[in-house]
Design a protein around this motif. Sequence first.
Motif, short mmCIF file in Angstrom:
data_model
loop_
_atom_site.label_atom_id
_atom_site.label_comp_id
_atom_site.label_asym_id
_atom_site.label_seq_id
_atom_site.Cartn_x
_atom_site.Cartn_y
_atom_site.Cartn_z
N ILE B 5 33.17 26.47 43.55
CA ILE B 5 33.67 26.02 44.86
C ILE B 5 32.71 24.97 45.41
O ILE B 5 31.49 25.19 45.42
CB ILE B 5 33.79 27.21 45.82
CG1 ILE B 5 34.75 28.25 45.23
CG2 ILE B 5 34.27 26.76 47.18
CD1 ILE B 5 34.83 29.53 46.01
N VAL B 9 33.06 23.35 51.11
CA VAL B 9 34.04 24.41 51.34
C VAL B 9 33.31 25.72 51.65
O VAL B 9 33.61 26.42 52.62
CB VAL B 9 34.96 24.57 50.11
CG1 VAL B 9 35.90 25.75 50.29
CG2 VAL B 9 35.77 23.29 49.90
N THR B 10 32.31 26.02 50.81
CA THR B 10 31.52 27.23 51.01
C THR B 10 30.91 27.29 52.40
O THR B 10 30.95 28.31 53.08
CB THR B 10 30.36 27.29 49.99
OG1 THR B 10 30.86 26.89 48.74
CG2 THR B 10 29.79 28.67 49.90
N ILE B 13 33.49 28.17 55.03
CA ILE B 13 33.86 29.59 54.95
C ILE B 13 32.77 30.44 55.60
O ILE B 13 33.05 31.34 56.39
CB ILE B 13 34.07 30.02 53.47
CG1 ILE B 13 35.31 29.32 52.91
CG2 ILE B 13 34.21 31.54 53.36
CD1 ILE B 13 35.56 29.58 51.44
N ALA B 28 38.10 32.29 54.27
CA ALA B 28 38.48 31.52 53.09
C ALA B 28 39.92 31.02 53.22
O ALA B 28 40.24 29.86 52.91
CB ALA B 28 38.33 32.38 51.84
N ARG B 29 40.79 31.91 53.73
CA ARG B 29 42.20 31.52 53.88
C ARG B 29 42.32 30.35 54.86
O ARG B 29 43.05 29.39 54.62
CB ARG B 29 42.99 32.74 54.38
CG ARG B 29 44.45 32.70 54.02
CD ARG B 29 45.12 34.01 54.37
NE ARG B 29 44.60 35.14 53.61
CZ ARG B 29 44.33 36.34 54.12
NH1 ARG B 29 44.51 36.58 55.41
NH2 ARG B 29 43.90 37.30 53.35
N THR B 31 40.04 28.16 55.66
CA THR B 31 39.44 26.97 55.07
C THR B 31 40.44 26.27 54.13
O THR B 31 40.64 25.06 54.21
CB THR B 31 38.17 27.35 54.29
OG1 THR B 31 37.29 28.03 55.19
CG2 THR B 31 37.47 26.12 53.74
N TYR B 32 41.07 27.04 53.26
CA TYR B 32 42.01 26.43 52.32
C TYR B 32 43.28 25.94 53.02
O TYR B 32 43.90 24.97 52.59
CB TYR B 32 42.33 27.40 51.17
CG TYR B 32 41.21 27.38 50.16
CD1 TYR B 32 41.11 26.31 49.26
CD2 TYR B 32 40.24 28.38 50.13
CE1 TYR B 32 40.05 26.25 48.36
CE2 TYR B 32 39.19 28.34 49.24
CZ TYR B 32 39.11 27.27 48.35
OH TYR B 32 38.07 27.20 47.46
N PHE B 33 43.62 26.58 54.14
CA PHE B 33 44.76 26.08 54.92
C PHE B 33 44.44 24.69 55.45
O PHE B 33 45.26 23.78 55.39
CB PHE B 33 45.07 27.04 56.08
CG PHE B 33 46.17 26.55 56.97
CD1 PHE B 33 47.50 26.73 56.60
CD2 PHE B 33 45.90 25.87 58.15
CE1 PHE B 33 48.53 26.26 57.41
CE2 PHE B 33 46.92 25.40 58.96
CZ PHE B 33 48.24 25.59 58.58
N LEU B 35 42.34 22.59 54.17
CA LEU B 35 42.27 21.67 53.05
C LEU B 35 43.64 21.17 52.63
O LEU B 35 43.86 20.00 52.39
CB LEU B 35 41.62 22.36 51.86
CG LEU B 35 40.10 22.26 51.74
CD1 LEU B 35 39.63 23.12 50.58
CD2 LEU B 35 39.68 20.82 51.56
N ARG B 36 44.57 22.12 52.55
CA ARG B 36 45.90 21.78 52.05
C ARG B 36 46.81 21.21 53.13
O ARG B 36 47.73 20.47 52.87
CB ARG B 36 46.57 23.04 51.49
CG ARG B 36 46.13 23.38 50.09
CD ARG B 36 47.07 24.40 49.53
NE ARG B 36 47.25 25.49 50.47
CZ ARG B 36 46.79 26.73 50.26
NH1 ARG B 36 46.16 27.02 49.14
NH2 ARG B 36 46.98 27.67 51.14
N SER B 39 46.16 16.56 57.09
CA SER B 39 44.73 16.26 57.13
C SER B 39 44.23 16.05 58.55
O SER B 39 43.07 16.31 58.84
CB SER B 39 44.42 15.05 56.27
OG SER B 39 45.16 13.95 56.76
#
Lengths: 410, 200
Positions: B5, B9-10, B13, B28-29, B31-33, B35-36, B39
């Motif tokens: 990772i 990102v780390t 989180i 983590a969820r 963070t990835y939300f 990212l995806r 923007s």
Amino acid sequence: MLIRYLSLTNFRNYARLELTLPDRPVLLYGGNAQGKTSLLEAIFLLAAGSSPLASSDRELIRWQAEADGLPYARVWAELERDGRRMELDIALEKHTLSNGHTRLQKTIRVNRAQRRQSDLSGKLNVVLFTPQSVDLVSGAPAGRRRYMDDALCQVHAAYSEALERYAKALRQRNAVLRHVRDEGGNPAQLAPFEGTLAHNGVIIARQRHSFLDALSRHARAVHEKLTGNDEWLRLDYLPSFDAAAPPASRNEMGIRLDEEWTSRSDVGLEDLVEAYRQALVARRPREIARGMTTLGPHRDEIHFIASSPTLGTHEVDLGTYGSRGQQRTAVLSVKLAELQWMREETNETPVLLLDEVLAELDRRRRAYLQEQVNSVEQAILTATDPEMFNAGFVERATTLEVKGGIVQSG
Amino acid sequence: MSSSIPPSVTTLIEELSELPGIGRKTAARLTYFLLRGRSDLALRLAQALQDLSERTRFCSICYNITEADPCPVCADQARDHATICVVEGPLDVLAIEQADVYRGVYHVLHGVLAPSQGIFAEDLRISELTARAREGEVEEIILATNPTSEGDWTASYLLSRLESLNMRITRLGRGLPMGGDLEYADAVTLTRALERREQV
């Protein structure tokens, strides 16, 4: 008072137990480590809110449930009290937090509604007697305080609440004492906690005093019978804070410890609380240095005093000088006195729980105890061998065999 | 955390999981939300966070969170500056303001006495309150800490600091909640409600 039904899930070595209990003596027999004591422990948990045998509630969850990743235990019972049915339920669940620590969640329900621990007071009342009960006389003072708390909490909700508030305020005051010592904090912030400690400390001490008074009275009568009038037994309450006889001047003033300081007509409740609070304030410098509160019910002590009428006035502190046999008899007297005290306080007979105790008694004491078993509505006894009981008793009792966490008709 | 990772990102989180109520998985969820997702959400969030820390400060009078110093309440000449309502946190000010009945000013303590959790009188805005009470033309101080043990201990401590000053010190009334049911009230609440019953 009767327990009609008991259900255990993942409690100690029971994966699951569903047990209907009759309104006559129940005799549980089986080898060691099969689950006889755990069954009594579960019943005690519902009565007092905590186990007398575990240092932490975590120990009560069956290890296999932990290994399977379902760290959850539950004790549920249906009672009959005063002709009314009631349900008590305690669930323990271990949660693992994100930081790796674990937290134990304890959920108490009365008639299916979630309640606080102090709401268990006045529901199920039990008197438990085990081979370890002798520690009450011979063990550390904390065990004697715990004994008073377990008995009083079962009966008086106000006591249970005072105890909770006291414990919470004590933690806070001790933290302030260390803050003042180590970080130069302002000692004025001790005051709010001293108010709470004084108020609840007096409630606790008064209740303990009248409890021990009654217990001492009953125990003396029982003890005379058990010993054939060879020995007298008395319980002395030594409160850490004694308003009528402050420890420093107790002897000079010639006030005896067993004098009823709490019921003295010239000392009102408000005066006691105020005197207690002032005593705490006076101790601040010493206690700041030590970083802990040294005055209060958390430092109370009980002495078990025996004397022999044939030996004149000679008195013996059983905790220090009693023989093992004398200590055992004294504990039996105190336990049976507790039974009478509960009966007086609640107008109900508590459920009597006797764990492996008949074996170590002589014939006279065994006969007296069986008499008591017959006098209560419900008694649950354990033994490794039902042969220990006389045939007439076994016939009247329901015998159940306990083996590897399974209970079946014997 | 796996080395596959990326560090940025780390880091996010780890920062998010410091928030109350947010564990590692939720962090983590989220963070990835970010990212995806669209923007500009991440950028708008970043801007909002920056504004939050750069533009807000404590009001130098009441210690509420504010952008302008003094805060709008303390600056409002139409309000009664002789009455101070002492609360635990900014959310309490919000609750009282929404009730739209109080015309006085506030003092925010930013916490309650909780020594076993390491919160002492020195960590709260208490000396600021006593200074304010001593200097200004204060007639009444309303202790509006929560009706919990900690709230009561804090109120009791405040009382001991303030009682030598010549002013009215009151505590919020406590009793039965509106729309509540006697049947479900706990014993402590009922006792208080009975003790402080009113002549009608």
